[in-house]
Scaffold this motif. Structure first.
Motif, PDB file in Angstrom:
ATOM      1  N   LEU A   6      -1.892   8.929   0.439  1.00 38.09           N
ATOM      2  CA  LEU A   6      -1.620   7.602  -0.115  1.00 38.09           C
ATOM      3  C   LEU A   6      -2.911   6.875  -0.480  1.00 38.09           C
ATOM      4  CD1 LEU A   6       1.269   5.983   1.964  1.00 38.09           C
ATOM      5  CD2 LEU A   6       1.322   6.696  -0.432  1.00 38.09           C
ATOM      6  N   PRO A   7      -2.912   6.172  -1.613  1.00 34.69           N
ATOM      7  CA  PRO A   7      -4.062   5.323  -1.948  1.00 34.69           C
ATOM      8  C   PRO A   7      -4.315   4.295  -0.843  1.00 34.69           C
ATOM      9  CG  PRO A   7      -2.628   5.595  -3.843  1.00 34.69           C
ATOM     10  CD  PRO A   7      -1.908   6.190  -2.679  1.00 34.69           C
ATOM     11  N   LYS A   8      -5.570   3.879  -0.718  1.00 31.60           N
ATOM     12  CA  LYS A   8      -5.973   3.009   0.395  1.00 31.60           C
ATOM     13  C   LYS A   8      -5.705   1.532   0.139  1.00 31.60           C
ATOM     14  CE  LYS A   8      -8.016   5.214   3.923  1.00 31.60           C
ATOM     15  NZ  LYS A   8      -9.431   5.551   3.973  1.00 31.60           N
ATOM     16  N   ALA A   9      -5.605   1.138  -1.126  1.00 30.61           N
ATOM     17  CA  ALA A   9      -5.424  -0.288  -1.431  1.00 30.61           C
ATOM     18  C   ALA A   9      -4.867  -0.437  -2.839  1.00 30.61           C
ATOM     19  CB  ALA A   9      -6.761  -1.033  -1.320  1.00 30.61           C
ATOM     20  N   ILE A  10      -4.337  -1.631  -3.094  1.00 30.14           N
ATOM     21  CA  ILE A  10      -3.837  -1.991  -4.428  1.00 30.14           C
ATOM     22  C   ILE A  10      -4.622  -3.219  -4.880  1.00 30.14           C
ATOM     23  CG2 ILE A  10      -1.842  -2.868  -5.730  1.00 30.14           C
ATOM     24  CD1 ILE A  10      -0.065  -1.484  -3.513  1.00 30.14           C
ATOM     25  N   VAL A  13      -7.178   4.528  -9.644  1.00 29.19           N
ATOM     26  CA  VAL A  13      -5.983   5.042 -10.329  1.00 29.19           C
ATOM     27  C   VAL A  13      -5.401   3.832 -11.052  1.00 29.19           C
ATOM     28  CG1 VAL A  13      -3.687   6.042 -10.033  1.00 29.19           C
ATOM     29  CG2 VAL A  13      -5.589   6.788  -8.557  1.00 29.19           C
ATOM     30  N   PHE A  14      -5.401   3.891 -12.384  1.00 29.71           N
ATOM     31  CA  PHE A  14      -5.064   2.684 -13.148  1.00 29.71           C
ATOM     32  C   PHE A  14      -3.568   2.560 -13.414  1.00 29.71           C
ATOM     33  CE2 PHE A  14      -9.600   3.283 -14.279  1.00 29.71           C
ATOM     34  CZ  PHE A  14     -10.051   2.101 -13.702  1.00 29.71           C
ATOM     35  N   GLU A  29     -13.270   4.906   1.376  1.00 22.68           N
ATOM     36  CA  GLU A  29     -14.422   5.807   1.497  1.00 22.68           C
ATOM     37  C   GLU A  29     -14.408   6.862   0.404  1.00 22.68           C
ATOM     38  OE1 GLU A  29     -13.946   7.592   5.291  1.00 22.68           O
ATOM     39  OE2 GLU A  29     -14.575   5.788   6.394  1.00 22.68           O
ATOM     40  N   THR A  30     -15.463   7.665   0.386  1.00 22.17           N
ATOM     41  CA  THR A  30     -15.560   8.771  -0.570  1.00 22.17           C
ATOM     42  C   THR A  30     -14.304   9.632  -0.516  1.00 22.17           C
ATOM     43  OG1 THR A  30     -17.924   8.822  -0.167  1.00 22.17           O
ATOM     44  CG2 THR A  30     -16.993  10.750  -1.249  1.00 22.17           C
ATOM     45  N   GLY A  31     -13.764   9.929  -1.697  1.00 17.89           N
ATOM     46  CA  GLY A  31     -12.584  10.795  -1.774  1.00 17.89           C
ATOM     47  C   GLY A  31     -11.270  10.031  -1.753  1.00 17.89           C
ATOM     48  N   ASP A  32     -11.303   8.752  -1.396  1.00 18.02           N
ATOM     49  CA  ASP A  32     -10.066   7.952  -1.398  1.00 18.02           C
ATOM     50  C   ASP A  32      -9.687   7.554  -2.813  1.00 18.02           C
ATOM     51  OD1 ASP A  32      -9.756   7.987   1.337  1.00 18.02           O
ATOM     52  OD2 ASP A  32     -10.851   6.119   1.660  1.00 18.02           O
ATOM     53  N   GLU A  33      -8.442   7.117  -2.941  1.00 19.24           N
ATOM     54  CA  GLU A  33      -7.985   6.530  -4.202  1.00 19.24           C
ATOM     55  C   GLU A  33      -7.596   5.080  -3.974  1.00 19.24           C
ATOM     56  OE1 GLU A  33      -6.221  10.307  -6.739  1.00 19.24           O
ATOM     57  OE2 GLU A  33      -4.797   9.021  -5.682  1.00 19.24           O
ATOM     58  N   VAL A  34      -7.819   4.261  -5.004  1.00 26.55           N
ATOM     59  CA  VAL A  34      -7.399   2.855  -4.977  1.00 26.55           C
ATOM     60  C   VAL A  34      -6.633   2.569  -6.268  1.00 26.55           C
ATOM     61  CG1 VAL A  34      -8.188   0.448  -4.972  1.00 26.55           C
ATOM     62  CG2 VAL A  34      -9.343   2.141  -3.525  1.00 26.55           C
ATOM     63  N   LEU A  35      -5.432   2.002  -6.116  1.00 22.65           N
ATOM     64  CA  LEU A  35      -4.627   1.646  -7.288  1.00 22.65           C
ATOM     65  C   LEU A  35      -5.144   0.335  -7.852  1.00 22.65           C
ATOM     66  CD1 LEU A  35      -1.354   2.488  -5.424  1.00 22.65           C
ATOM     67  CD2 LEU A  35      -2.179   3.735  -7.430  1.00 22.65           C
ATOM     68  N   CYS A  36      -5.359   0.286  -9.159  1.00 22.77           N
ATOM     69  CA  CYS A  36      -5.973  -0.900  -9.757  1.00 22.77           C
ATOM     70  C   CYS A  36      -5.326  -1.199 -11.106  1.00 22.77           C
ATOM     71  CB  CYS A  36      -7.479  -0.637  -9.942  1.00 22.77           C
ATOM     72  SG  CYS A  36      -8.391  -2.029 -10.641  1.00 22.77           S
ATOM     73  N   GLN A  37      -5.068  -2.464 -11.343  1.00 28.62           N
ATOM     74  CA  GLN A  37      -4.546  -2.880 -12.648  1.00 28.62           C
ATOM     75  C   GLN A  37      -5.490  -2.407 -13.754  1.00 28.62           C
ATOM     76  OE1 GLN A  37      -2.821  -6.755 -12.553  1.00 28.62           O
ATOM     77  NE2 GLN A  37      -3.543  -7.299 -14.583  1.00 28.62           N
ATOM     78  N   SER A  38      -4.929  -1.811 -14.801  1.00 29.38           N
ATOM     79  CA  SER A  38      -5.786  -1.315 -15.889  1.00 29.38           C
ATOM     80  C   SER A  38      -6.226  -2.429 -16.817  1.00 29.38           C
ATOM     81  CB  SER A  38      -5.043  -0.250 -16.698  1.00 29.38           C
ATOM     82  OG  SER A  38      -5.909   0.296 -17.672  1.00 29.38           O
ATOM     83  N   PHE A  39      -5.329  -3.395 -17.051  1.00 29.60           N
ATOM     84  CA  PHE A  39      -5.621  -4.484 -17.983  1.00 29.60           C
ATOM     85  C   PHE A  39      -6.401  -5.556 -17.230  1.00 29.60           C
ATOM     86  CE2 PHE A  39      -3.741  -7.915 -20.912  1.00 29.60           C
ATOM     87  CZ  PHE A  39      -4.658  -7.648 -21.909  1.00 29.60           C
TER      88      PHE A  39
END
Ligand code: PLP
Length: 381
Positions: free
Chosen positions: A115-119, A88-89, A61-71
């Protein structure tokens, strides 16, 4: 196309079952879950829509962070912003070119207050990411994993298929992927309830009532019965397509110096261990890893080619009317994500600077491939 796609489309026409759903959608979903080895699969309009649904299902949701591969391609990250969340890359490791587990854990530790919500982990160019370590980290901190397997249908680690490692996993059948429905995607999971919910959200979230009743915001993301017919035909040839792409890769490898990229990161710059006779390096499959070799990618080291860069090669190919492209430009370096937090070790920036995707179509003739190889050899000679 493989040949049987039109038969499935004709069946839909004969039954006059053009839309919305129907046999082909059910059949394609069964084919996908059986092939990849998950309990459930849902077919949707695109890989991007499937990532969006996955994030909604995980409560991003709004305000959450999600970890994501940058490449990666931007479609891995864009749906995070659809939810008002922040990507968050995480940079890559040199072994797989995918998410670096060490940086992933560092990011989680630094963000432990919320904590971020997902990877979102990606198997880029068909090479599986280091799923053992990434799953271990996900479990340790209780963060669910979304596998972006858009480029990796047919890839596996010790026979476990890409698309079956995460809590929710996505595929793409866009025109450029290893199989295509002209456009489409899928969401896979061992949790059938989640896939049921995804189908519900993707058909405008209609509650069970005779009239149109809604208690959730819905989307129009379901795959049509015609498009799914193409998918059923394509699933008959997926293994052939993987063999063809791997054969293309192997011919490039044999002709262009037979050297794998092996090295490590020192002072945020990768150091190559072995030298290549041509200055060209290929992406190695780690032990137990099997890549569908969706695209053949090379690294061009100008220190060893007499100063010829990947851009020189690209332009030399372009002159001969051969399209080659740089590798994906990492998300942390994209103007649109300039403000997103990022954990960077230099690997993806380096890959972007020195890497090139070669023409890798499943139907490329050996003569065409010889032409590509000829231009490369002439340019670096
Ligand atoms: C193609 C692709 C997507 C998006 O899939 P679409 O079906 O085109 O929306 C997502 N991630 C990666 C890594 C891709 O290559």
């Amino acid at each position: 196309m493989g040949g049987e796609e039109l038969d499935y489309i004709h069946q839909a026409f004969e039954k006059n079952w053009i839309a919305p759903l129907g046999d082909n959608v059910n059949g394609f979903e069964d084919d996908l879950k059986n092939y990849v080895g998950t309990k459930s699969a849902g077919a949707f309009t695109s890989g991007t829509a499937s990532i969006h649904l996955a994030l909604i299902l995980l409560g991003v949701e709004t305000g959450d962070e999600v970890l994501c591969q940058s490449f990666t391609f931007s479609a891995s990250a864009n749906p995070i912003t659809y939810q008002g969340a922040t990507p968050v890359f995480i940079d890559s490791e040199l072994d797989t070119w995918n998410m670096d587990p060490k940086l992933l854990e560092q990011a989680i530790i630094e963000r432990k207050d919320k904590l971020p919500k997902a990877i979102i982990v990606v198997h880029l160019y068909g090479m599986p990411a280091n799923m053992d370590k990434i799953n271990e980290i996900g479990e340790k901190y209780g963060i669910p994993i979304i596998e972006d397997a858009a480029e990796a249908l047919g890839s596996h680690i010790n026979k476990k298929n890409c698309g079956s490692f995460g809590k929710l996993n996505i595929l793409s059948f866009n025109g450029n992927k290893i199989i295509t429905t002209s456009g489409g995607g899928a969401l896979l999971s061992d949790d059938e309830e989640l896939i049921k919910k995804a189908r519900f959200l993707a058909t405008q979230a209609r509650d069970d009532a005779p009239h149109y009743q809604h208690s959730h915001i819905g989307y129009n993301y379901r795959m049509s019965n015609i498009v799914a017919g193409i998918g059923r035909g394509q699933m008959k040839v997926i293994d052939t397509r993987v063999s063809q792409r791997r054969a293309v890769h192997d011919r490039y490898f044999e002709s262009l110096g037979k050297t794998w990229l092996e090295g490590e990161i020192q002072n945020s710059k990768p150091k190559i261990f072995n030298l290549s006779p041509t200055g060209i390096y290929f992406m190695k499959e780690p032990e137990g890893y099997f890549s569908n070799r969706w695209l053949t990618t090379i690294i061009v080291n100008p220190d060893e080619t007499g100063g010829i860069t990947r851009e020189d090669l690209r332009l030399a190919l372009e002159k001969e009317n051969i399209e080659a492209r740089p590798l994906w430009k990492p998300m942390h370096a994209q103007p649109v994500f300039a403000n997103a937090p990022a954990y960077i070790n230099g690997v993806s920036d380096w890959l972007f600077e020195y890497g090139l995707c070669l023409p890798s179509g499943s139907n490329m003739s050996e003569e065409d491939q010889e032409r590509v190889i000829g231009v490369i050899k002439e340019t670096i000679a």
